[in-house]
Scaffold this motif. Structure first.
Motif, PDB file in Angstrom:
ATOM      1  N   VAL A  59       0.887  -1.167   0.000  1.00  9.66           N
ATOM      2  CA  VAL A  59       0.000   0.000   0.000  1.00  9.66           C
ATOM      3  C   VAL A  59       0.923   1.214   0.000  1.00  9.66           C
ATOM      4  O   VAL A  59       1.751   1.362   0.899  1.00  9.66           O
ATOM      5  CB  VAL A  59      -0.898   0.001   1.261  1.00  9.66           C
ATOM      6  CG1 VAL A  59      -1.782   1.237   1.299  1.00  9.66           C
ATOM      7  CG2 VAL A  59      -1.745  -1.265   1.312  1.00  9.66           C
ATOM      8  N   THR A  72       2.143   0.128   4.202  1.00 10.88           N
ATOM      9  CA  THR A  72       2.101  -1.209   4.809  1.00 10.88           C
ATOM     10  C   THR A  72       2.179  -2.277   3.713  1.00 10.88           C
ATOM     11  O   THR A  72       2.009  -1.959   2.530  1.00 10.88           O
ATOM     12  CB  THR A  72       0.817  -1.394   5.645  1.00 10.88           C
ATOM     13  OG1 THR A  72       0.898  -2.594   6.404  1.00 10.88           O
ATOM     14  CG2 THR A  72      -0.425  -1.469   4.772  1.00 10.88           C
ATOM     15  N   MET A  74       0.535  -6.092   2.793  1.00  8.74           N
ATOM     16  CA  MET A  74      -0.556  -6.987   3.186  1.00  8.74           C
ATOM     17  C   MET A  74      -0.287  -8.393   2.672  1.00  8.74           C
ATOM     18  O   MET A  74       0.171  -8.574   1.538  1.00  8.74           O
ATOM     19  CB  MET A  74      -1.860  -6.493   2.571  1.00  8.74           C
ATOM     20  CG  MET A  74      -2.176  -5.057   2.896  1.00  8.74           C
ATOM     21  SD  MET A  74      -3.611  -5.011   3.925  1.00  8.74           S
ATOM     22  CE  MET A  74      -3.774  -3.271   4.231  1.00  8.74           C
ATOM     23  N   PHE A  80      -8.066  -5.017   2.180  1.00  7.67           N
ATOM     24  CA  PHE A  80      -7.820  -3.598   1.904  1.00  7.67           C
ATOM     25  C   PHE A  80      -8.923  -3.069   0.996  1.00  7.67           C
ATOM     26  O   PHE A  80      -9.680  -3.844   0.388  1.00  7.67           O
ATOM     27  CB  PHE A  80      -6.436  -3.375   1.263  1.00  7.67           C
ATOM     28  CG  PHE A  80      -6.227  -4.115  -0.024  1.00  7.67           C
ATOM     29  CD1 PHE A  80      -5.702  -5.396  -0.032  1.00  7.67           C
ATOM     30  CD2 PHE A  80      -6.559  -3.532  -1.245  1.00  7.67           C
ATOM     31  CE1 PHE A  80      -5.517  -6.092  -1.222  1.00  7.67           C
ATOM     32  CE2 PHE A  80      -6.373  -4.215  -2.446  1.00  7.67           C
ATOM     33  CZ  PHE A  80      -5.849  -5.504  -2.430  1.00  7.67           C
ATOM     34  N   GLU A  82     -11.299  -1.050   2.088  1.00  7.15           N
ATOM     35  CA  GLU A  82     -12.552  -0.866   2.846  1.00  7.15           C
ATOM     36  C   GLU A  82     -12.837   0.618   3.109  1.00  7.15           C
ATOM     37  O   GLU A  82     -13.991   1.015   3.253  1.00  7.15           O
ATOM     38  CB  GLU A  82     -12.473  -1.633   4.183  1.00  7.15           C
ATOM     39  CG  GLU A  82     -11.637  -1.003   5.296  1.00  7.15           C
ATOM     40  CD  GLU A  82     -10.155  -0.923   4.988  1.00  7.15           C
ATOM     41  OE1 GLU A  82      -9.704  -1.559   4.038  1.00  7.15           O
ATOM     42  OE2 GLU A  82      -9.452  -0.171   5.705  1.00  7.15           O
ATOM     43  N   SER A  84     -12.598   3.557   1.414  1.00  4.12           N
ATOM     44  CA  SER A  84     -13.416   4.371   0.507  1.00  4.12           C
ATOM     45  C   SER A  84     -14.843   3.828   0.390  1.00  4.12           C
ATOM     46  O   SER A  84     -15.763   4.578   0.081  1.00  4.12           O
ATOM     47  CB  SER A  84     -12.749   4.492  -0.863  1.00  4.12           C
ATOM     48  OG  SER A  84     -12.391   3.237  -1.330  1.00  4.12           O
ATOM     49  N   SER A  90     -12.482   9.015  -2.220  1.00  8.77           N
ATOM     50  CA  SER A  90     -11.705   8.247  -3.195  1.00  8.77           C
ATOM     51  C   SER A  90     -10.642   7.393  -2.483  1.00  8.77           C
ATOM     52  O   SER A  90     -10.424   7.547  -1.275  1.00  8.77           O
ATOM     53  CB  SER A  90     -11.058   9.195  -4.198  1.00  8.77           C
ATOM     54  OG  SER A  90     -10.253  10.118  -3.508  1.00  8.77           O
ATOM     55  N   ARG A  91      -9.973   6.522  -3.236  1.00  7.92           N
ATOM     56  CA  ARG A  91      -8.938   5.646  -2.667  1.00  7.92           C
ATOM     57  C   ARG A  91      -7.847   6.470  -1.990  1.00  7.92           C
ATOM     58  O   ARG A  91      -7.327   7.434  -2.587  1.00  7.92           O
ATOM     59  CB  ARG A  91      -8.287   4.808  -3.770  1.00  7.92           C
ATOM     60  CG  ARG A  91      -9.225   3.806  -4.437  1.00  7.92           C
ATOM     61  CD  ARG A  91      -9.639   2.738  -3.489  1.00  7.92           C
ATOM     62  NE  ARG A  91     -10.295   1.626  -4.168  1.00  7.92           N
ATOM     63  CZ  ARG A  91     -11.038   0.714  -3.546  1.00  7.92           C
ATOM     64  NH1 ARG A  91     -11.245   0.788  -2.238  1.00  7.92           N
ATOM     65  NH2 ARG A  91     -11.574  -0.272  -4.213  1.00  7.92           N
ATOM     66  N   SER A  92      -7.472   6.069  -0.773  1.00  8.40           N
ATOM     67  CA  SER A  92      -6.495   6.835  -0.008  1.00  8.40           C
ATOM     68  C   SER A  92      -5.054   6.510  -0.400  1.00  8.40           C
ATOM     69  O   SER A  92      -4.122   7.207  -0.007  1.00  8.40           O
ATOM     70  CB  SER A  92      -6.685   6.550   1.484  1.00  8.40           C
ATOM     71  OG  SER A  92      -6.518   5.163   1.717  1.00  8.40           O
ATOM     72  N   ALA A  93      -4.843   5.437  -1.165  1.00  5.95           N
ATOM     73  CA  ALA A  93      -3.474   5.019  -1.503  1.00  5.95           C
ATOM     74  C   ALA A  93      -3.517   4.111  -2.727  1.00  5.95           C
ATOM     75  O   ALA A  93      -4.589   3.657  -3.142  1.00  5.95           O
ATOM     76  CB  ALA A  93      -2.875   4.264  -0.315  1.00  5.95           C
ATOM     77  N   VAL A  95      -2.472   0.476  -4.444  1.00  7.77           N
ATOM     78  CA  VAL A  95      -2.158  -0.885  -3.987  1.00  7.77           C
ATOM     79  C   VAL A  95      -1.570  -1.650  -5.169  1.00  7.77           C
ATOM     80  O   VAL A  95      -2.149  -1.676  -6.260  1.00  7.77           O
ATOM     81  CB  VAL A  95      -3.396  -1.599  -3.405  1.00  7.77           C
ATOM     82  CG1 VAL A  95      -3.028  -3.014  -2.973  1.00  7.77           C
ATOM     83  CG2 VAL A  95      -3.969  -0.826  -2.218  1.00  7.77           C
ATOM     84  N   ARG A 132      -4.613  -0.709  12.836  1.00  8.95           N
ATOM     85  CA  ARG A 132      -3.897  -0.001  11.759  1.00  8.95           C
ATOM     86  C   ARG A 132      -3.594   1.438  12.168  1.00  8.95           C
ATOM     87  O   ARG A 132      -2.528   1.959  11.860  1.00  8.95           O
ATOM     88  CB  ARG A 132      -4.731  -0.010  10.481  1.00  8.95           C
ATOM     89  CG  ARG A 132      -4.790  -1.389   9.858  1.00  8.95           C
ATOM     90  CD  ARG A 132      -5.592  -1.398   8.584  1.00  8.95           C
ATOM     91  NE  ARG A 132      -5.710  -2.757   8.072  1.00  8.95           N
ATOM     92  CZ  ARG A 132      -6.362  -3.088   6.980  1.00  8.95           C
ATOM     93  NH1 ARG A 132      -6.968  -2.155   6.256  1.00  8.95           N
ATOM     94  NH2 ARG A 132      -6.410  -4.329   6.578  1.00  8.95           N
TER      95      ARG A 132
END
Ligand code: CMP
Length: 227
Positions: A59, A72, A74, A80, A82, A84, A90-93, A95, A132
């Motif tokens: 991430v 992080t 995974m 992951f 969850e 948004s 919107s997506r925070s990061a 992947v 987290r």
């Protein structure tokens, strides 16, 4: 392997019966990614939640100067995407797959419905998110360490390598050098050493007992400071 068997490795679902798992598994779709594939991009719209069943993903976000910052990693059993779905942002990061990876996905509507239907999953989710947040808090605290303080943590790692004794899963350094000697090794002042050790103790990375210094989770300590 059947979807239901794969789902049994996901901590969110540990308290569910096989029948309940089957009900959720029916709503899920399997996807495969190769090493380096983007699973999704930061700022894109969140449509699904992902459950890692095989492989691993990172991430990431980009720093202002364009460097990749890994928030992080995974592994199987982790989930992951969850955030948004929960807050509608919107997506925070980003992947990105780190190897051949298989995920199971649940679309937004089904994900929210499952949370309503199974409160145990919702509680597990909140627990996981609290964990987290704690990790992120620790990461932020360690980022505020200056270069001198980082050098001090490197000294501690060196002492552990030189004289560490594994005790109940922790690494004990029986005779830590006095603070002035650590300061001389790290090229800093005794006051900075004293402050850094207090921060590390407060953040529960170490415990001190006279001259003995105990690293509470050596792997985590290395991961946090040995970069
Ligand atoms: P979402 O914002 O939908 O997309 C990116 C996902 O990365 C996010 O949901 C979380 O699942 C995950 N994520 C973002 N930040 C962190 C973090 N600091 N620690 C662990 N997972 C994170």
């Amino acid at each position: 392997m059947k979807k239901i068997d794969l789902l049994q490795s996901v901590s969110l679902f540990w308290e569910l019966s096989k029948e309940e798992l089957g009900h959720i598994a029916d709503k899920m779709v399997s996807s495969h990614f190769e090493n380096g594939n983007y699973i999704f991009l930061e700022d894109s719209e969140g449509e699904k939640c992902f459950f890692v069943v095989e492989g691993s993903v990172k991430v990431t976000r980009l720093s202002k100067d364009g460097r990749e910052v890994i928030l992080t990693i995974m592994n199987p059993g982790d989930f992951f995407g969850e955030m948004s779905l929960l807050d509608g942002e919107s997506r925070s990061a980003n992947v990105i797959a780190l190897e051949k990876t298989e995920v199971l996905t649940l679309n937004r509507e089904d994900f929210l419905e499952v949370l309503h239907e199974y409160p145990t999953i919702a509680i597990q989710l909140v627990k996981e998110m609290a964990g987290r947040l704690r990790k992120s808090d620790r990461q932020i605290a360690s980022l505020s360490l200056s270069d001198a303080e980082k050098r001090i943590t490197m000294c501690i790692i060196r002492f552990a390598d030189d004289q560490g004794v594994i005790k109940n899963g922790k690494v004990s350094i029986p005779k830590t050098p006095i603070q002035q000697d650590i300061a001389n090794m790290a090229g800093t002042s005794r006051e900075t050493v004293s402050r850094a050790l207090s921060i590390l103790e407060k953040e529960k990375f170490i415990e001190r007992n006279g001259r003995e210094l105990i690293i509470l989770d050596y792997k985590k300590f290395i991961k946090e400071f040995d970069s």
